[in-house]
Design a protein around this motif. Sequence first.
Motif, PDB file in Angstrom:
ATOM      1  N   ASP A 198      -2.846   4.258  15.661  1.00 51.65           N
ATOM      2  CA  ASP A 198      -1.680   3.539  16.128  1.00 51.65           C
ATOM      3  C   ASP A 198      -2.215   2.266  16.631  1.00 51.65           C
ATOM      4  O   ASP A 198      -2.849   2.005  17.506  1.00 51.65           O
ATOM      5  CB  ASP A 198      -0.980   4.390  17.205  1.00 51.65           C
ATOM      6  N   ASN A 257       4.605   0.393  17.109  1.00 49.39           N
ATOM      7  CA  ASN A 257       3.419   0.949  16.346  1.00 49.39           C
ATOM      8  C   ASN A 257       2.294   1.335  17.587  1.00 49.39           C
ATOM      9  O   ASN A 257       1.618   2.079  17.133  1.00 49.39           O
ATOM     10  CB  ASN A 257       2.896   0.076  15.465  1.00 49.39           C
ATOM     11  N   TYR A 259       0.423   2.999  20.586  1.00 48.13           N
ATOM     12  CA  TYR A 259       0.068   4.342  20.905  1.00 48.13           C
ATOM     13  C   TYR A 259       1.058   5.031  21.900  1.00 48.13           C
ATOM     14  O   TYR A 259       1.116   4.162  23.035  1.00 48.13           O
ATOM     15  CB  TYR A 259      -1.245   4.521  21.478  1.00 48.13           C
ATOM     16  N   ALA A 261       2.561   6.088  18.355  1.00 51.25           N
ATOM     17  CA  ALA A 261       3.301   5.327  17.504  1.00 51.25           C
ATOM     18  C   ALA A 261       4.686   5.926  17.282  1.00 51.25           C
ATOM     19  O   ALA A 261       4.760   7.190  16.980  1.00 51.25           O
ATOM     20  CB  ALA A 261       2.474   4.973  16.011  1.00 51.25           C
TER      21      ALA A 261
END
Length: 360
Positions: A198, A257, A259, A261
């Motif tokens: 991610d 996107n 973390y 994501a």
Amino acid sequence: MLLYLTNYLAQFESGFNVFNYLTMRAILGALTALVLSFVIGPKMIAKLQVNQAGQPVREDGPVTHLPKAGTPTMGGVLILTAIAVSTVLWADLENHFVWIVLFVTLSFGAIGYVDDYKKLILQDPAGISARAKLFWQSVAAIVAAIALYVTAADEISTSLLIPYFKDLMIPLGVFQVVVTYFFIVGFSNAVNLTDGLDGLAIMPTVLVGGALGVFAYVTGNVNFSGYLGIPYVAGTGEILVFCAALAGAGLGFLWFNTYPAQVFMGDIGALALGAALGVVAVVVRQEIVLVIMGGVFVVETLSVIIQVASFKLTGRRVFRMAPLHHHFELKGWAEPKVIVRFWIITVILVLIGLASLKIR
């Protein structure tokens, strides 16, 4: 496009002349791409979920990736839309470099789109065969390489510049077409290999793209290039607008996107962004600097090559898993730790690359 409108309006109000400044249009290009990403992003993610364009997860990969299964992919559509719209709005459309860079970016995006569509929508695990993908990548790259070669204004435009050395360059002549081809195709696939966690690929792309924008600005400015001892290439400054749009679109995509994501860029984004970095580096004559600044992409690619070669020759694996980011995950590093550390490494490499502006 808006450049022509503001030039017309400047006849009646001198304040519109501010839009003639390249730096102003670059800032507006970045902001336009960023805002477009924020506006379009949620709707696009929702549509991808409806169409079940979900990411499959390798069973032999880290177990922490299993919850990622089904995460909407093909988010690269968002990135490319923002880049294309922003560039067309704010760049000088009479500049041939702008069109060549857009052609490469969108062509590789189209290849990635077909591959993602076949895998995710049509549920064809094979997607585009590796041979077919390389063929179409080669066609697009060769077209761009020939276009850059035939429009080269002087020997500098077909020479390989050696960073950190003043006036040291290797004339390539027609061999420049080959170099251009390998940088476009090579970095396209390198970014694609890196896009496995991610935000792992998009932030280095933003950093490297932004730095290449700086090179574009000084290379296309006769005064700055002369002061810094960098060969002047007329017209390359306009690529700053494209690089700014890429950075803005990338940051906008990272919003979704990061973390954990909400969406992945897929091949449509990774192939296009890698090719964009490659062609921009060629345009601004900083191919070797790209290798330095994009060291994370290079090392990720080398890890795959080493892993495959070692397994075929000796039956043993050098890494626990390739690309390299999976190796560190299997060693116990948490995904966010791998991502941020790769970002930090990229920042360092970008600064080393930018240092070549003064160290000569």
